[in-house]
Design a protein around this motif. Structure first.
Motif, mmCIF file in Angstrom:
data_model
loop_
_atom_site.group_PDB
_atom_site.id
_atom_site.type_symbol
_atom_site.label_atom_id
_atom_site.label_comp_id
_atom_site.label_asym_id
_atom_site.label_seq_id
_atom_site.Cartn_x
_atom_site.Cartn_y
_atom_site.Cartn_z
ATOM 1 N N SER A 136 -6.978 6.780 -5.475
ATOM 2 C CA SER A 136 -5.935 7.506 -6.208
ATOM 3 C C SER A 136 -5.521 6.832 -7.516
ATOM 4 O O SER A 136 -4.921 7.471 -8.366
ATOM 5 C CB SER A 136 -4.693 7.669 -5.314
ATOM 6 O OG SER A 136 -4.999 8.478 -4.209
ATOM 7 N N TYR A 181 -0.634 11.059 -2.025
ATOM 8 C CA TYR A 181 -1.441 10.826 -0.828
ATOM 9 C C TYR A 181 -1.629 12.149 -0.099
ATOM 10 O O TYR A 181 -0.904 13.112 -0.322
ATOM 11 C CB TYR A 181 -0.762 9.801 0.091
ATOM 12 C CG TYR A 181 0.669 10.151 0.393
ATOM 13 C CD1 TYR A 181 1.016 10.983 1.439
ATOM 14 C CD2 TYR A 181 1.694 9.687 -0.433
ATOM 15 C CE1 TYR A 181 2.328 11.341 1.686
ATOM 16 C CE2 TYR A 181 3.008 10.033 -0.197
ATOM 17 C CZ TYR A 181 3.320 10.856 0.863
ATOM 18 O OH TYR A 181 4.614 11.206 1.093
ATOM 19 N N SER A 182 -2.597 12.166 0.798
ATOM 20 C CA SER A 182 -2.874 13.341 1.610
ATOM 21 C C SER A 182 -2.092 13.277 2.929
ATOM 22 O O SER A 182 -1.516 12.238 3.275
ATOM 23 C CB SER A 182 -4.368 13.423 1.922
ATOM 24 O OG SER A 182 -4.743 12.332 2.759
ATOM 25 N N ASN A 228 -7.705 4.865 0.172
ATOM 26 C CA ASN A 228 -7.122 6.023 -0.487
ATOM 27 C C ASN A 228 -6.228 5.649 -1.654
ATOM 28 O O ASN A 228 -6.205 6.329 -2.680
ATOM 29 C CB ASN A 228 -6.348 6.878 0.535
ATOM 30 C CG ASN A 228 -7.268 7.786 1.295
ATOM 31 O OD1 ASN A 228 -7.502 8.920 0.872
ATOM 32 N ND2 ASN A 228 -7.804 7.314 2.399
ATOM 33 N N ALA A 229 -5.510 4.541 -1.518
ATOM 34 C CA ALA A 229 -4.673 4.074 -2.628
ATOM 35 C C ALA A 229 -5.546 3.690 -3.811
ATOM 36 O O ALA A 229 -5.239 4.027 -4.958
ATOM 37 C CB ALA A 229 -3.825 2.879 -2.177
ATOM 38 N N MET A 275 -5.775 3.661 4.474
ATOM 39 C CA MET A 275 -4.718 3.842 3.478
ATOM 40 C C MET A 275 -5.057 3.123 2.176
ATOM 41 O O MET A 275 -4.874 3.668 1.083
ATOM 42 C CB MET A 275 -3.385 3.316 4.024
ATOM 43 C CG MET A 275 -2.815 4.119 5.159
ATOM 44 S SD MET A 275 -1.372 3.304 5.893
ATOM 45 C CE MET A 275 -0.284 3.228 4.474
ATOM 46 N N VAL A 301 -3.380 10.496 5.109
ATOM 47 C CA VAL A 301 -2.867 9.164 4.780
ATOM 48 C C VAL A 301 -1.464 8.978 5.364
ATOM 49 O O VAL A 301 -1.142 7.910 5.891
ATOM 50 C CB VAL A 301 -2.887 8.921 3.252
ATOM 51 C CG1 VAL A 301 -2.167 7.637 2.887
ATOM 52 C CG2 VAL A 301 -4.322 8.902 2.746
ATOM 53 N N LEU A 309 0.951 4.234 -2.799
ATOM 54 C CA LEU A 309 0.743 5.632 -2.428
ATOM 55 C C LEU A 309 1.953 6.500 -2.761
ATOM 56 O O LEU A 309 1.796 7.666 -3.155
ATOM 57 C CB LEU A 309 0.393 5.725 -0.944
ATOM 58 C CG LEU A 309 -0.984 5.164 -0.593
ATOM 59 C CD1 LEU A 309 -1.093 4.895 0.910
ATOM 60 C CD2 LEU A 309 -2.092 6.089 -1.068
ATOM 61 N N CYS A 361 0.829 -1.201 0.000
ATOM 62 C CA CYS A 361 0.000 0.000 0.000
ATOM 63 C C CYS A 361 0.870 1.261 0.000
ATOM 64 O O CYS A 361 0.607 2.212 -0.737
ATOM 65 C CB CYS A 361 -0.930 -0.033 1.213
ATOM 66 S SG CYS A 361 -2.213 1.218 1.189
#
Length: 140
Positions: free
Chosen positions: A138, A86-87, A134-135, A131, A90, A81, A77
């Motif tokens: 994205s 990523y933010s 979000n990955a 995470m 994250v 990312l 992960c």
């Protein structure tokens, strides 16, 4: 490439190696004390030592095995990312994951009461899920 997120992964890798050393430092003398000559044994697995060595000795090995399981998803992960971005949230989740896994290791290796250990595992799993989601977002 967004490399800041690689730092918590590197920390967890180093921690895993520390657990390996700790496991060996505890287990090898326990084997000698139990008159188990490892130099003359063929085959065998860590599980064979359950009930032979004290549970407190085996807890370090159990945790080392755990560090070879779910954290592999964390490493994948983190790499995704690092490639896609990523933010800040994250990045915080990645550090939280690493910190919780280290806390989980210490708890399992030293105290090993299951309810608290499970709480640490659950919290780290939720950080990893955040995470991973979000990955995925994205990459699509």
């Amino acid at each position: 490439m967004h490399t800041q997120i690689l730092a918590p992964a590197a920390v967890l890798i180093i921690w895993s190696l520390i657990m390996l050393i700790w496991m060996a430092a505890v287990r090898l003398p326990a084997l000698a004390h139990a008159n188990i000559p490892i130099g003359k044994r063929r085959g065998g697995r860590g599980q064979d030592l359950e009930g032979v060595l004290a549970p407190e000795v085996n807890w370090k090995a159990h945790n080392y095995a755990h560090l070879m399981e779910q954290p592999t998803l964390f490493y994948a992960c983190v790499l995704i990312l690092a490639l896609v971005g990523y933010s800040q949230a994250v990045l915080i989740a990645a550090w939280l994951y690493a910190a919780l896994r280290i806390a989980h290791s210490l708890w399992q290796a030293l105290v090993n009461t299951v309810p608290f250990r499970f709480a640490l595992f659950l919290l780290s799993s939720l950080a990893l899920l955040f995470m991973a989601i979000n990955a995925l977002i994205s990459t699509v």
